[in-house]
Design an enzyme around this catalytic site. Structure first.
Site, PDB file in Angstrom:
ATOM      1  CB  ALA A   1      27.899  22.524   4.351  1.00 40.87           C
ATOM      2  CE  LYS A   2      29.414  21.991  -3.519  1.00 37.42           C
ATOM      3  NZ  LYS A   2      28.430  20.993  -3.952  1.00 37.42           N
TER       4      LYS A   2
END
Length: 411
Positions: free
Chosen positions: A101-102
């Site tokens: 994720a980011k």
């Protein structure tokens, strides 16, 4: 080529080498969820300011999604998407049970007061709290954020879900952060460097190094090189670049920097043109700053024998090809800078168990994970007759693909 295009290209090459079917290949590229939220806060002067926050949750086949939150004026959905995807492959290469994720908020943190940053972080957390969690998506610091940002997220999240130290990593030690986390990425870079050099009958001691970037990662890498008998002969950051052919005195340079001095004002070094830094004569070049710094313009002049990608995406694909033809060995970012996320995993494990480790155990486990990953990457290089970047990508993509198929998600 931007980070998203380069990451997707590397993924597709790996998918071809692995012989993945086109349906599975397509499904692995599509993010699980993309979140976009508007965060309005009162500023200190009473006016209202609005910011856009993003969180891309790419894949959770192997476990909770994991990735940083960055505060930067140019946080862009495409870049966040690329970095989320890169985290999926990176956690798989490291053999830690996470997906990728980011996230980020489009803001200039330097132009906001501490209380404004706190309000912004808390509003962002309120907007995404039901989409993150210790077993869902575990954020961490990134560009423009730090352990204090994580403390605010932890506190705001805990108002909704009870005390939840494992919801974020990179926290202050007093709130369940791990010993050794601060040095983890730089230390991991050096464990990776040792593994690569040993493969070529060399060691840190007796080798010469050039480092671009003297922030957290670059300064820890320089310190460890110095301790192990290597020579950092040139070093640069945003304030300028310096060199000393006999090796820079790293402890003295750290002291100078910590007292507020600029690199170019360091007494025991010669100032050099920053454009010459990446093409300076050395055994090992370690870019620790921005992406895309090695390109078709400067790649033909690179003199290093080994490049360790401590930054994300420092080598663009054109430079990759030029450097390969020159016989330069590149240790890819997806492996080389994974020390930070590995020790984040250790922090999460300690929080879930409620049992904290000493720093010696953290470093010992990190060394083990970095060495194991290198051996697995080498095995993939041998199986698929490819370079280290493709060896790492095929390793990561294969692990995610297997988990996806085992879950029955491929349809």
């Amino acid at each position: 080529m931007n980070a998203l295009a380069a990451t997707s290209r590397n993924f597709r090459q790996a998918a071809r080498l692995l012989g993945l079917d086109s349906k599975l290949e397509k499904s692995l590229l599509i993010p699980f969820r993309e979140i976009k939220v508007e965060c309005t806060i009162p500023k200190d002067d009473g006016t209202l300011a609005s910011f856009i926050g993003f969180r891309v949750q790419h894949d959770n086949a192997r476990g909770p999604m994991k990735g940083g939150i960055r505060y930067h004026p140019e946080v862009d959905p495409d870049e966040v998407n690329a970095l989320a995807q890169l985290m999926t492959w990176k956690t798989a290469v490291a053999a830690i049970p996470y997906g990728g994720a980011k996230g980020g908020i489009g803001c200039a943190p330097g132009e906001l007061s501490t209380s404004e940053l706190e309000r912004l972080t808390r509003v962002f957390t309120q907007k995404i709290h039901d989409l993150i969690g210790a077993h869902t998506d575990v954020p961490a610091p990134d560009m423009g954020t730090n352990s204090q940002t994580m403390a605010w997220i932890l506190d705001e999240y805990s108002k909704f879900h009870g005390h939840s130290p494992a919801v974020v990593t990179g926290k202050p030690i007093d709130l369940g952060g791990s010993l050794g986390r601060d040095a983890a990425t730089g230390r991991g870079v050096m464990y990776a460097t040792e593994a690569l050099l040993a493969e070529h009958g060399k060691s840190i001691s007796g080798s010469t190094f050039v480092i671009q970037g003297f922030g957290n990662v670059g300064s820890w890498a320089a310190r460890i090189i110095h301790e192990k008998g290597g020579k950092v002969i040139a070093l640069g950051d945003v304030t300028g670049s310096i060199r000393n052919k006999n090796g820079l005195d790293i402890p003295a340079l750290m002291k100078h920097r910590n007292e507020g001095g600029a690199l170019k004002d360091f007494h025991d070094a010669e100032v050099m043109d920053s454009s010459e830094l990446l093409v300076h004569e050395c055994d090992v070049l370690i870019p620790c700053a921005l992406g895309g710094v090695l390109n078709r313009e400067n790649a033909p002049d690179v003199k290093a024998k080994f490049i360790i990608e401590a930054a994300n995406h420092p080598t663009d694909p054109e430079a990759d090809e030029i450097l390969a033809k020159k016989g330069v060995t590149i240790l890819p970012d997806i492996y080389a800078n994974s020390g930070g996320v590995i020790v984040s995993y250790f922090e999460w494990v300690q929080n879930i168990q409620g049992f904290m480790w000493d720093e010696e155990k953290v470093n010992m486990e990190l060394h083990k994970y970095m060495n194991n990953s290198f051996q697995h990457i080498k095995a993939m290089c041998k199986s698929h007759d490819c370079n280290l970047r493709m060896g790492a990508f095929t390793l990561g993509v294969n692990r995610v693909a297997r988990a996806t198929l085992l879950r029955g998600w491929e349809a």
